[in-house]
Motif scaffolding. Structure first.
Motif, mmCIF file in Angstrom:
data_model
loop_
_atom_site.group_PDB
_atom_site.id
_atom_site.type_symbol
_atom_site.label_atom_id
_atom_site.label_comp_id
_atom_site.label_asym_id
_atom_site.label_seq_id
_atom_site.Cartn_x
_atom_site.Cartn_y
_atom_site.Cartn_z
ATOM 1 N N PRO A 81 -49.989 -19.151 33.432
ATOM 2 C CA PRO A 81 -49.544 -20.262 32.567
ATOM 3 C C PRO A 81 -48.202 -20.017 31.884
ATOM 4 C CG PRO A 81 -51.874 -19.826 32.231
ATOM 5 C CD PRO A 81 -51.354 -18.722 33.099
ATOM 6 N N LEU A 82 -47.930 -18.797 31.456
ATOM 7 C CA LEU A 82 -46.679 -18.515 30.763
ATOM 8 C C LEU A 82 -45.490 -18.668 31.701
ATOM 9 C CD1 LEU A 82 -45.542 -17.718 28.038
ATOM 10 C CD2 LEU A 82 -45.834 -15.304 28.666
ATOM 11 N N LEU B 169 -41.255 -24.947 33.584
ATOM 12 C CA LEU B 169 -41.261 -26.360 33.208
ATOM 13 C C LEU B 169 -40.155 -26.663 32.194
ATOM 14 C CD1 LEU B 169 -42.765 -29.117 33.394
ATOM 15 C CD2 LEU B 169 -44.127 -28.350 31.442
ATOM 16 N N LEU B 170 -39.989 -25.790 31.211
ATOM 17 C CA LEU B 170 -38.940 -25.991 30.208
ATOM 18 C C LEU B 170 -37.557 -25.913 30.841
ATOM 19 C CD1 LEU B 170 -40.377 -23.913 27.213
ATOM 20 C CD2 LEU B 170 -40.202 -26.398 27.385
ATOM 21 N N LEU C 193 -36.855 -25.034 24.562
ATOM 22 C CA LEU C 193 -37.427 -26.267 24.015
ATOM 23 C C LEU C 193 -36.410 -27.023 23.172
ATOM 24 C CD1 LEU C 193 -39.881 -28.079 23.633
ATOM 25 C CD2 LEU C 193 -40.575 -26.632 21.705
ATOM 26 N N LEU D 79 -44.952 -22.366 32.230
ATOM 27 C CA LEU D 79 -44.409 -23.016 31.039
ATOM 28 C C LEU D 79 -42.901 -22.836 30.952
ATOM 29 C CD1 LEU D 79 -44.619 -24.448 28.299
ATOM 30 C CD2 LEU D 79 -45.181 -22.211 27.278
ATOM 31 N N ILE E 61 -38.794 -19.371 24.690
ATOM 32 C CA ILE E 61 -39.482 -20.668 24.654
ATOM 33 C C ILE E 61 -38.853 -21.607 23.633
ATOM 34 C CG2 ILE E 61 -41.679 -21.815 24.136
ATOM 35 C CD1 ILE E 61 -43.106 -19.497 25.470
#
Length: 275
Positions: free
Chosen positions: A162-163, A169-170, A256, A166, A252
């Motif tokens: 998942p990390l 995706l960002l 973001l 993520l 992150i």
């Protein structure tokens, strides 16, 4: 019909407004998806060519020499070290290029962009819908590179945790948002080439895809850490190979915030776009 929003920004906190905004985003996205789904193989294959060349040339060709000279900071060898960078690189190129050319095509050739501007939706929904299409393009292409990485290393969980997803995706969100802004401002396809040559190509090599920025002199390190791809490469590499305690969590919020700022700029551009 006015191009201005029908939904006041100060009412975004209401659930009905958020539901309307989300519905409008999906409507814009669906229009791009209908065009994208008939070209899935072409989109995935075009984004896979460059990473494969780099993997063969640098990972397999130069990798043996690098392995005898130094031990990589992450991964068992140099090939493993650059694979997360190749995932970051492919997602950046397709998210940016696909989004930019999609908007340019609508603006400069098919002339359907004016119809989209007349849609009674908020400019943020227009931007996010286009951005979502770019994210899908980037994730699809990155998925093919991830498959190559798994075949090369045999590490499935390293590239599908998942990390890792993520951060990926960002990264797609950042460069899709940038692609929307560029697509709204360029006047010709030649202008897109200029952005690609002076922004995307240098970032491909300077964004920590082939090296660890820790080893750079201070002056170069400052430049490298100004590039969003650097944070993606560091994050993907750590998520793939390093323990969770060693993950650079700052990547992150950096990615973001970059995506949010670029989205705000793109939404404002949509609200004032005239062509």
């Amino acid at each position: 019909m006015s191009l201005q929003t029908r939904l006041p920004i100060h009412k975004f906190s209401s659930s009905s407004t958020l539901q309307t905004l989300w519905s409008d985003c999906l409507t814009v996205f669906w229009g791009d998806w209908l065009d994208l789904r008939v070209r899935l193989v072409q989109v995935i294959a075009s984004g896979l060519v460059s990473p494969l060349i780099y993997i063969v040339g640098f990972g397999l060709g130069l990798g043996s020499a690098m392995d005898t000279a130094m031990k990589p900071s992450a991964g068992a060898n140099y090939l493993q070290f650059i694979l997360p960078g190749m995932v970051a690189l492919s997602s950046m190129v397709i998210s940016f290029g696909g989004t930019t050319f999609s908007i340019c095509g609508d603006r400069l050739f098919t002339k359907t962009f004016e119809e989209m501007l007349l849609m009674p939706v908020h400019p943020l929904a227009l931007h996010l819908g286009k951005m979502m299409a770019g994210i899908v393009r980037g994730m699809l292409t990155a998925g093919s590179v991830i498959l190559v990485a798994i075949l090369c290393t045999g590490k499935v969980w390293s590239f599908l945790n998942p990390l890792f997803l993520l951060v990926l995706l960002l990264n797609c969100a950042v460069f899709s948002a940038l692609g929307v802004i560029v697509g709204l401002n360029v006047k010709s396809l030649e202008s897109v080439g200029i952005y690609n040559n002076f922004v995307i190509v240098p970032m491909s090599f300077l964004g920590a895809t082939f090296f660890d920025p820790v080893t750079l002199p201070i002056a170069l390190k400052v430049i490298v850490y100004l590039l969003p791809l650097t944070y993606t490469s560091l994050g993907l590499r750590a998520a793939a190979y390093l323990p969770l305690a060693q993950f650079p969590w700052y990547v992150i919020p950096v990615l973001l915030v970059s995506a949010i700022v670029l989205s705000a700029i793109g939404a404002r551009q949509f609200s004032t776009q005239q062509d």
